[in-house]
Design a protein around this motif. Structure first.
Motif, short mmCIF file in Angstrom:
data_model
loop_
_atom_site.label_atom_id
_atom_site.label_comp_id
_atom_site.label_asym_id
_atom_site.label_seq_id
_atom_site.Cartn_x
_atom_site.Cartn_y
_atom_site.Cartn_z
N THR A 165 0.69 -1.23 0.01
CA THR A 165 -0.13 -0.03 -0.06
C THR A 165 0.83 1.24 -0.08
OG1 THR A 165 -1.77 -1.14 1.11
CG2 THR A 165 -1.84 1.33 1.26
N LEU A 166 1.84 1.04 0.80
CA LEU A 166 2.99 2.32 0.71
C LEU A 166 3.43 2.74 -0.48
CD1 LEU A 166 4.90 4.48 2.09
CD2 LEU A 166 6.41 2.32 2.78
N LEU A 167 3.87 1.62 -1.29
CA LEU A 167 4.66 1.60 -2.54
C LEU A 167 3.51 2.19 -3.72
CD1 LEU A 167 6.70 -1.53 -2.80
CD2 LEU A 167 7.43 0.68 -2.29
N CYS A 168 2.22 1.72 -3.52
CA CYS A 168 1.03 1.99 -4.24
C CYS A 168 0.87 3.32 -4.25
CB CYS A 168 -0.17 1.44 -4.02
SG CYS A 168 -1.19 1.42 -5.42
N ARG A 169 0.64 4.08 -2.89
CA ARG A 169 0.35 5.52 -2.60
C ARG A 169 1.62 6.36 -3.13
NH1 ARG A 169 -3.32 6.95 -3.35
NH2 ARG A 169 -3.61 8.83 -2.04
N LEU A 170 2.81 5.88 -2.89
CA LEU A 170 3.98 6.63 -3.23
C LEU A 170 3.85 6.89 -4.80
CD1 LEU A 170 6.84 5.27 -0.93
CD2 LEU A 170 5.79 7.61 -1.05
N ALA A 171 3.41 5.74 -5.73
CA ALA A 171 3.60 6.00 -6.98
C ALA A 171 2.40 6.98 -7.30
CB ALA A 171 3.06 4.46 -7.44
N SER A 184 -3.14 7.50 -16.23
CA SER A 184 -4.00 6.55 -15.51
C SER A 184 -3.55 5.18 -15.72
CB SER A 184 -5.59 6.73 -16.12
OG SER A 184 -5.42 6.67 -17.43
N TYR A 185 -2.98 4.90 -17.11
CA TYR A 185 -2.51 3.63 -17.36
C TYR A 185 -1.40 3.21 -16.61
CZ TYR A 185 -5.82 4.18 -21.51
OH TYR A 185 -6.70 4.10 -22.38
N ILE A 186 -0.42 4.10 -16.24
CA ILE A 186 0.74 3.68 -15.55
C ILE A 186 0.12 3.35 -14.12
CG2 ILE A 186 2.93 4.52 -14.68
CD1 ILE A 186 3.00 6.43 -17.14
N ASP A 187 -0.54 3.96 -13.82
CA ASP A 187 -0.97 4.04 -12.22
C ASP A 187 -1.76 2.55 -12.00
OD1 ASP A 187 -1.70 4.67 -9.72
OD2 ASP A 187 -3.10 6.06 -10.07
N SER A 188 -2.46 2.27 -13.08
CA SER A 188 -3.16 0.93 -12.87
C SER A 188 -2.27 -0.10 -13.27
CB SER A 188 -4.30 0.98 -14.08
OG SER A 188 -5.15 2.00 -14.01
N PHE A 189 -1.40 0.01 -13.93
CA PHE A 189 -0.27 -1.08 -14.23
C PHE A 189 0.31 -1.40 -12.88
CE2 PHE A 189 3.85 -2.51 -15.30
CZ PHE A 189 3.74 -3.74 -15.85
N ILE A 190 0.85 -0.27 -12.26
CA ILE A 190 1.61 -0.36 -11.03
C ILE A 190 0.70 -0.84 -9.86
CG2 ILE A 190 2.68 0.63 -9.12
CD1 ILE A 190 3.61 3.03 -11.01
N GLY A 191 -0.68 -0.60 -9.67
CA GLY A 191 -1.52 -1.01 -8.53
C GLY A 191 -1.73 -2.47 -9.14
N THR A 192 -1.87 -2.90 -10.55
CA THR A 192 -2.46 -4.27 -10.83
C THR A 192 -1.14 -5.27 -10.33
OG1 THR A 192 -3.86 -3.69 -12.27
CG2 THR A 192 -3.11 -5.80 -12.37
N SER A 193 0.16 -4.83 -10.48
CA SER A 193 1.19 -5.69 -10.66
C SER A 193 1.48 -5.93 -9.10
CB SER A 193 2.37 -4.82 -11.05
OG SER A 193 2.22 -4.58 -12.52
N LEU A 194 1.20 -4.85 -8.26
CA LEU A 194 1.51 -4.94 -6.78
C LEU A 194 0.47 -5.95 -6.21
CD1 LEU A 194 2.32 -1.38 -5.68
CD2 LEU A 194 3.70 -3.36 -5.38
#
Length: 263
Positions: A165-171, A184-194
């Motif tokens: 969650t920390l990494l997701c929020r920092l991203a 939005s695509y980058i944010d979604s990709f990072i969240g989905t990967s985590l």
């Protein structure tokens, strides 16, 4: 499993998103846009949409694998980012706002309550859909006892949910400042990967409301363990992102020299 079953699951999720969008439009027309009521309604609708789709994503993951699950989650996250507006369907974003002085404790508590109501109540709709058994993947699922996704100790699970969650929020904070193309695509990709990375350990929820709606009372962990992992772990991770993002070394690393000075 047949592609027909996958198509039915996809159709259900599209239907949920469509119904939620209609509910938002109706709410905007019927409710005054002043005060907290429309805000709470928007949060409840967003949480109901999120949880309804994620209930069905459990079916997808169980029968078609994590890769298929990830594709659907990625696309849904992009959609939600475009239509939710100020809603987050996640309580720790409001906790961050309280920490930074952007909202009151009362509003944070009311938004969290609205999200829990929307997320938990929508299960009855999902349950009826599963009971109808349009797809073979729904057979026996409507009244089946649920199992917890936690495959590690509660404290390890809390650490996983917290760090992710920390990494997701920092991203997300970095992307909001940098405003790159296709953000939005980058944010979604990072969240989905985590989520995928944590899937086989804690379930990768990173959202206390979502975890509560889907897994509260399930076999495999106690209610206290659930709170430790999915509420305390995730919320501490999110709250830590606020002071960490303000650290000069972190901002220089994430934003670069020029952006760090402008911010």
């Amino acid at each position: 499993m047949s592609l027909t079953s996958l198509g039915i699951s996809a159709g259900f999720m599209v239907g949920c998103c469509t119904a939620a969008q209609i509910a938002r439009r109706v709410s905007q027309r019927l409710l005054s846009q002043d005060g907290l009521v429309p805000v709470l309604m928007n949060e409840a609708i967003a949480a109901a949409e999120l949880c309804a789709c994620c209930f069905e994503l459990i079916i997808v993951a169980d029968n078609f694998g994590v890769a298929t699950y990830a594709i659907f989650l990625f696309l849904l996250t992009i959609w939600w980012g475009k239509v939710w507006g100020d809603a987050s369907a996640c309580p720790y974003t409001h906790m961050e706002d309280v920490l930074e002085g952007r909202t009151s404790f009362k509003e944070m508590a009311l938004r969290t309550w609205a999200e829990l109501m929307g997320g938990c109540c929508v299960y009855r709709i999902v349950q009826v859909f599963w009971w109808l058994e349009f797809a073979e993947t729904h057979k026996g699922r409507a009244f089946e006892e649920c199992n917890a996704d936690l495959q590690v100790s509660p404290y390890v699970g809390a650490a996983i949910e917290g760090v992710a969650t920390l990494l997701c929020r920092l991203a997300s904070k970095t992307i909001s400042v940098q405003e790159p193309k296709f953000s939005s695509y980058i944010d979604s990709f990072i969240g989905t990967s985590l989520v995928v990375a944590a899937f086989n350990f804690s379930g990768g929820y990173f959202n206390p409301v979502l975890a509560t709606a889907l897994k509260w009372g399930c076999r495999g962990h106690s209610n206290l363990e659930h709170i430790i992992v999915y509420w305390i772990g995730a919320c501490i991770g999110a709250l830590l992102s606020v002071p960490i993002f303000k650290l000069r070394a972190v901002r220089r690393l994430l934003l670069g020299e020029e952006k760090e000075k402008q911010a």
